[in-house]
Scaffold this active site. Structure first.
Site, short mmCIF file in Angstrom:
data_model
loop_
_atom_site.label_atom_id
_atom_site.label_comp_id
_atom_site.label_asym_id
_atom_site.label_seq_id
_atom_site.Cartn_x
_atom_site.Cartn_y
_atom_site.Cartn_z
N ARG A 118 24.26 12.29 -9.44
CA ARG A 118 24.35 13.01 -8.15
C ARG A 118 23.10 12.90 -7.29
NH1 ARG A 118 26.93 16.72 -11.56
NH2 ARG A 118 29.17 16.43 -11.46
N LYS A 140 20.48 4.79 5.37
CA LYS A 140 21.88 4.37 5.26
C LYS A 140 21.99 3.45 4.06
CE LYS A 140 23.80 4.51 9.91
NZ LYS A 140 24.32 3.70 11.03
N GLU A 182 17.55 -8.29 14.96
CA GLU A 182 17.43 -6.81 14.94
C GLU A 182 16.18 -6.36 15.70
OE1 GLU A 182 19.75 -4.80 13.89
OE2 GLU A 182 20.75 -5.58 12.10
N LYS A 224 12.88 2.99 15.24
CA LYS A 224 13.92 3.46 14.31
C LYS A 224 13.56 4.85 13.77
CE LYS A 224 17.22 2.48 10.87
NZ LYS A 224 18.00 1.53 10.13
N GLU A 234 23.68 10.40 12.14
CA GLU A 234 24.45 9.75 13.20
C GLU A 234 25.53 10.65 13.80
OE1 GLU A 234 24.81 5.47 12.72
OE2 GLU A 234 26.72 5.55 13.78
N ARG A 238 21.81 8.28 17.09
CA ARG A 238 21.54 7.20 16.13
C ARG A 238 22.49 6.01 16.31
NH1 ARG A 238 19.92 7.26 9.69
NH2 ARG A 238 20.05 5.01 9.48
N ASN A 242 23.22 0.70 16.61
CA ASN A 242 24.30 -0.24 16.28
C ASN A 242 24.67 -1.14 17.44
OD1 ASN A 242 24.78 0.47 13.57
ND2 ASN A 242 25.73 2.36 14.26
N HIS A 245 26.71 -4.24 16.86
CA HIS A 245 27.19 -4.23 15.47
C HIS A 245 28.71 -4.15 15.36
CE1 HIS A 245 22.99 -3.87 14.57
NE2 HIS A 245 23.18 -3.65 13.29
N HIS A 249 30.08 -6.80 13.08
CA HIS A 249 30.78 -6.51 11.81
C HIS A 249 32.14 -7.21 11.79
CE1 HIS A 249 28.30 -2.62 10.90
NE2 HIS A 249 27.66 -3.71 10.58
N HIS A 262 24.18 -11.31 8.77
CA HIS A 262 24.33 -10.08 9.55
C HIS A 262 23.62 -10.20 10.91
CE1 HIS A 262 24.63 -5.79 10.38
NE2 HIS A 262 23.33 -5.75 10.58
P1 NAD Z 1 19.79 -10.38 2.25
O1 NAD Z 1 19.44 -9.14 1.57
O2 NAD Z 1 21.04 -11.08 1.84
O3 NAD Z 1 18.56 -11.39 2.17
C1 NAD Z 1 18.67 -12.64 2.76
C2 NAD Z 1 18.35 -13.78 1.79
O4 NAD Z 1 16.93 -13.89 1.66
C3 NAD Z 1 18.88 -13.58 0.39
O5 NAD Z 1 19.28 -14.83 -0.13
C4 NAD Z 1 17.66 -13.07 -0.38
O6 NAD Z 1 17.71 -13.32 -1.75
C5 NAD Z 1 16.57 -13.88 0.27
N1 NAD Z 1 15.23 -13.30 0.23
C6 NAD Z 1 14.90 -12.02 0.37
N2 NAD Z 1 13.57 -11.90 0.45
C7 NAD Z 1 13.05 -13.13 0.34
C8 NAD Z 1 11.75 -13.64 0.38
N3 NAD Z 1 10.69 -12.87 0.62
N4 NAD Z 1 11.57 -14.98 0.23
C9 NAD Z 1 12.64 -15.80 0.05
N5 NAD Z 1 13.91 -15.37 0.04
C10 NAD Z 1 14.11 -14.04 0.18
O7 NAD Z 1 19.95 -10.14 3.84
P2 NAD Z 1 19.19 -9.20 4.87
O8 NAD Z 1 19.30 -9.89 6.17
O9 NAD Z 1 17.87 -8.78 4.39
O10 NAD Z 1 20.09 -7.88 4.90
C11 NAD Z 1 21.39 -7.92 5.38
C12 NAD Z 1 22.11 -6.68 4.88
O11 NAD Z 1 21.47 -5.52 5.38
C13 NAD Z 1 23.55 -6.59 5.33
O12 NAD Z 1 24.35 -6.25 4.24
C14 NAD Z 1 23.56 -5.48 6.35
O13 NAD Z 1 24.78 -4.80 6.41
C15 NAD Z 1 22.45 -4.60 5.83
N6 NAD Z 1 21.84 -3.74 6.84
C16 NAD Z 1 21.71 -2.43 6.53
C17 NAD Z 1 21.10 -1.57 7.42
C18 NAD Z 1 20.87 -0.14 7.05
O14 NAD Z 1 20.46 0.65 7.91
N7 NAD Z 1 21.07 0.23 5.81
C19 NAD Z 1 20.63 -2.05 8.66
C20 NAD Z 1 20.79 -3.40 8.94
C21 NAD Z 1 21.41 -4.24 8.02
N1 GLY Z 2 21.12 -0.02 11.34
C1 GLY Z 2 21.69 1.13 11.97
C2 GLY Z 2 21.19 2.42 11.46
O1 GLY Z 2 20.37 2.48 10.57
O2 GLY Z 2 21.62 3.43 11.93
#
Ligand code: NAD
Ligand code: GLY
Length: 357
Positions: A118, A140, A182, A224, A234, A238, A242, A245, A249, A262
């Site tokens: 939890r 998030k 972003e 942010k 949100e 907030r 997006n 997005h 998405h 993404h």
């Molecule tokens: P990812 O986590 O898939 O990383 C991209 C690639 O880079 C992967 O292959 C990873 O293994 C590699 N990698 C990571 N760090 C590295 C490094 N230092 N050197 C070499 N390779 C490396 O993609 P991302 O763009 O980081 O994240 C995308 C995700 O984030 C999506 O799922 C999206 O929905 C999510 N997201 C979440 C929020 C949130 O607020 N929680 C906001 C924006 C995006």
């Molecule tokens: N990436 C959108 C949020 O964190 O709200």
């Protein structure tokens, strides 16, 4: 090192930004309450950085999980692998999970931390630009469903975010570009002067220039942190984070998770948001070209996938989290640097945008 703060009362936390932060024990240990740590990363990041982080945690019982790499693995099944290890290694409620990786790892580890017994503590060590400027901050967490991106999740804030800019040197250029999308988003939604700065310095970001990266990460996290402090879950403002997005998405889901990154999908989504804002008479028509040029400079796509029709977009957009009582709301721009969330657009205008980008 620069430190920003996300102000959320007793759940406030620091974001440390700078080169060479990985491996410094003093930056992590103040945020680990118990004796147990579960360090979670993926097959790509593990050989690069796992040992360095592990070495800085010698004061703790450290167990590790190395997950498969890719957006396609951002699922409940993969999160279950984290739970398996936590239970096998008998981690209790005082354990701390550490996410070492990009947004995919961060979102899944955060979700595991939100739900294991939890709710336990977690720390974000983002290793992509996208994760350093966006996903590691704000709490998030979650996973994808085959019918929609990020549809299963929870709000759960980390205890600390450690953004080491040196790790970005090993990031593939395509991933760096996705992160820049972003960064551009923050300029568009709340800071016209930062948007202007990006037009001068995107090439420096692509070249991994430490000063430019440090500034862009700091500026993005500041934006942010302010928005999250005002509206953590949100209920209102907030949603401006997006921008692009809802369109993005739809692209990610339709194209199959991982085929469009993404950030790439968000880039096209932002163009659509700007195009629609122009159609509503809020932005000058020239802004579309300015954004298109900037995205091209950042090596990002500027047209939607060729196999995607307007009706495909509409299908996925109908299940967006911003839909309220059947009414689709979008983040649009009243000006560069001023975003609003609105349903004040006609179906015809939306359709025209979907056809034109
Ligand atoms: P990812 O986590 O898939 O990383 C991209 C690639 O880079 C992967 O292959 C990873 O293994 C590699 N990698 C990571 N760090 C590295 C490094 N230092 N050197 C070499 N390779 C490396 O993609 P991302 O763009 O980081 O994240 C995308 C995700 O984030 C999506 O799922 C999206 O929905 C999510 N997201 C979440 C929020 C949130 O607020 N929680 C906001 C924006 C995006
Ligand atoms: N990436 C959108 C949020 O964190 O709200």
């Amino acid at each position: 090192m620069q430190t920003l703060h996300v102000a959320l009362g007793e759940r406030s936390y620091p974001i440390h930004i700078g080169p060479g932060l990985l491996g410094q024990p003093d930056l992590l240990s103040p945020y680990i309450r118990g004796r147990q740590v579960m360090l979670v990363t993926n097959e790509t990041v593990a050989p690069l950085y796992l040992n360095k982080v592990k070495a800085s945690l010698s004061a703790f019982q450290v167990d590790t999980v190395v997950l498969p790499d890719g957006e396609v693995y951002k699922t409940l099944d993969t999160v279950n692998l984290i739970f398996d290890q936590l239970l096998e290694k008998r981690h209790n409620r005082t354990t701390t999970l550490i996410a070492l990786g990009g947004g995919v790892i961060g979102d899944m580890v955060g979700f595991a931390a939100a739900t294991y017994q939890r709710g336990v503590d977690f720390i974000q060590i983002p290793t992509t630009l996208l994760a350093q400027v966006d996903s590691s901050v704000g709490g998030k967490t979650g996973v994808n469903h085959t019918l929609g991106k990020n549809m299963i999740g929870a709000f759960h804030q980390p205890r600390c975010v450690l953004a080491d800019t040196t790790v970005l040197k090993t990031l593939p250029t395509r991933e760096l570009s996705a992160g820049i999308a972003e960064v551009i988003k923050y300029g568009l939604i709340c800071d016209q002067s930062f948007f202007a700065w990006l037009q001068m310095h995107t090439k420096d970001l692509l070249a991994c220039d430490d000063t430019a990266l440090g500034y862009a990460i700091k500026r993005s996290c500041l934006a942010k942190a302010e928005v999250v402090a005002e509206d953590e879950r949100e209920g209102g403002i907030r949603a401006i984070l997006n921008l692009g997005h809802t369109f993005g998405h739809a692209i990610e889901t339709h194209e199959g998770y991982g085929n469009w990154l993404h950030g790439e999908a968000v880039a096209v989504g932002m163009l659509m948001a700007v195009d629609l804002s122009i159609r509503l008479g809020w932005l000058d028509a020239s802004e579309l070209e300015v954004l298109r040029r900037l995205l091209e400079q950042a090596k990002l796509p500027v047209t939607s996938p060729t196999d995607m029709m307007p009706e495909d977009f509409l299908k996925y957009m109908a299940v967006d989290k911003k839909v309220v009582d059947g009414s689709l709301r979008l983040v649009l721009l009243e000006a560069v640097g001023k975003a609003i969330v609105t349903s004040d657009f006609s179906h015809d205008a939306l359709l025209a945008t979907l056809k034109s980008i």
